[in-house]
Design a protein around this motif. Sequence first.
Motif, PDB file in Angstrom:
ATOM      1  N   THR A  42     117.280  67.536 -49.271  1.00  0.00           N
ATOM      2  CA  THR A  42     117.940  68.357 -48.258  1.00  0.00           C
ATOM      3  C   THR A  42     117.058  69.552 -47.900  1.00  0.00           C
ATOM      4  O   THR A  42     116.420  70.164 -48.757  1.00  0.00           O
ATOM      5  N   GLY A  43     117.019  69.884 -46.626  1.00  0.00           N
ATOM      6  CA  GLY A  43     116.204  70.992 -46.150  1.00  0.00           C
ATOM      7  C   GLY A  43     115.162  70.520 -45.161  1.00  0.00           C
ATOM      8  O   GLY A  43     115.314  69.473 -44.527  1.00  0.00           O
ATOM      9  N   VAL A  44     114.092  71.286 -45.018  1.00  0.00           N
ATOM     10  CA  VAL A  44     113.017  70.976 -44.080  1.00  0.00           C
ATOM     11  C   VAL A  44     111.784  70.559 -44.876  1.00  0.00           C
ATOM     12  O   VAL A  44     111.289  71.323 -45.708  1.00  0.00           O
ATOM     13  N   GLN A  45     111.299  69.348 -44.607  1.00  0.00           N
ATOM     14  CA  GLN A  45     110.130  68.828 -45.307  1.00  0.00           C
ATOM     15  C   GLN A  45     109.078  68.415 -44.279  1.00  0.00           C
ATOM     16  O   GLN A  45     109.407  67.854 -43.241  1.00  0.00           O
ATOM     17  N   ILE A  67     114.195  67.065 -41.157  1.00  0.00           N
ATOM     18  CA  ILE A  67     115.249  68.034 -41.449  1.00  0.00           C
ATOM     19  C   ILE A  67     116.460  67.238 -41.934  1.00  0.00           C
ATOM     20  O   ILE A  67     117.095  66.533 -41.144  1.00  0.00           O
ATOM     21  N   ALA A  70     122.851  69.165 -44.938  1.00  0.00           N
ATOM     22  CA  ALA A  70     123.649  69.296 -46.152  1.00  0.00           C
ATOM     23  C   ALA A  70     124.754  68.250 -46.222  1.00  0.00           C
ATOM     24  O   ALA A  70     125.257  67.951 -47.304  1.00  0.00           O
ATOM     25  N   ASP A 101     119.212  74.555 -38.586  1.00  0.00           N
ATOM     26  CA  ASP A 101     119.584  74.996 -39.927  1.00  0.00           C
ATOM     27  C   ASP A 101     120.126  73.802 -40.710  1.00  0.00           C
ATOM     28  O   ASP A 101     121.181  73.257 -40.362  1.00  0.00           O
ATOM     29  N   PRO A 102     119.434  73.362 -41.761  1.00  0.00           N
ATOM     30  CA  PRO A 102     119.934  72.214 -42.528  1.00  0.00           C
ATOM     31  C   PRO A 102     121.337  72.432 -43.092  1.00  0.00           C
ATOM     32  O   PRO A 102     122.074  71.466 -43.285  1.00  0.00           O
ATOM     33  N   ALA A 103     121.718  73.679 -43.320  1.00  0.00           N
ATOM     34  CA  ALA A 103     123.033  73.956 -43.889  1.00  0.00           C
ATOM     35  C   ALA A 103     124.160  73.588 -42.931  1.00  0.00           C
ATOM     36  O   ALA A 103     125.287  73.328 -43.365  1.00  0.00           O
ATOM     37  N   THR A 108     120.223  63.505 -40.415  1.00  0.00           N
ATOM     38  CA  THR A 108     118.795  63.792 -40.530  1.00  0.00           C
ATOM     39  C   THR A 108     118.135  63.731 -39.161  1.00  0.00           C
ATOM     40  O   THR A 108     118.367  62.789 -38.392  1.00  0.00           O
TER      41      THR A 108
END
Length: 356
Positions: A42-45, A67, A70, A101-103, A108
């Motif tokens: 989870t998040g930005v990779q 991205i 959550a 914002d991944p939250a 995806t």
Amino acid sequence: MRTLLMGIALLLAAPAGAATQGVGSLDGVPIIDALDVGDVATGVQRFWFRAGPTPIGQPWLVPVVVIRGAQPGPRLMLTAGIHGDELNGIAVLHRLATTIDPATLAGTVTLVPGLNPPGLLQSTRQWAVDWSRSAPNLNREMPGKIGGSAIADFAGRLWNRLIRPNADTAVDLHTQSRGTAYMMYAFASTPRTRRMAELVAPDIIKMDKGDKGTVENTATDDGVPAITLELGRPEQFDDVMIARAESGLRNLMRDLKMLPGAVTPPPASLFVANDIIAARASRAGWARLLLPLGALVKKGQPIAEVRDAFGTLLETVAAPVDGRINMITTDPRADQGGTIARILWWSADPACANGC
């Protein structure tokens, strides 16, 4: 030097398969041979995707941003730069990469801001390490063939190891190529993809059966609804066009329940067409447009003048149908038979409902 040699050894030893395959790193960014967004935290990779070898034996590396939200949800694939002189889409994806914002994201978003490194290096539409209009077009090569010719292998790696396995829905971003300009303009080929195009809010939607081998049509034919989004002029970053595209893609994500918020309906001014025709110069010379990009026209209405080297009027180019100008040439040098503008219009032929 030892670190570089170890990285090259990892690249050469990478196995084949469907899951995410890390094969080294460059400046701390992992290099991968394949992507499965289900493996991504989870998040930005950020990743470099290895898309095959260059003629000097080094890998072509394609940037990828994943991205992962959550909450679970759809997988949206956004690509840009498959034509190397068409740049606005790259800036759109850069903005989304730093502002989603991944939250608050469900699902995806995979961003690929630069599918065609050789074309981008040379600022050419084609997949070429030198500027050549006869070179192959990467956006006619999908799904490619791993182990085939250089471009087939490149396209096959992109399609089978990056794009298709990670997409439920897709948008491929373009502009016009050098010497020409578009409005904000979307291609769609089915009722579902027309709805996607409406949500992105371009000026014009063209219902279009498309060309074999494009990202859009290959994805749609394989069960992944996809559109092509055209964003104005080549070889520049147009902040207004970039902002509009970012806003439109966020609206699409809201409709997909990936982002919170109300969905904005299509603008009342949206022009939908299912056929296109070129207005051409019958004489070579210097062309000057009489109407702006986006103008509504009537059949027979003058849209351009062509003059000789002394400024003498040679001909007036007229609109061949009622419709709307969606493309103009920005280079005033006109070849005999050359396109001055393209006009979109609606054909009443039932066979043309999803594009003639």
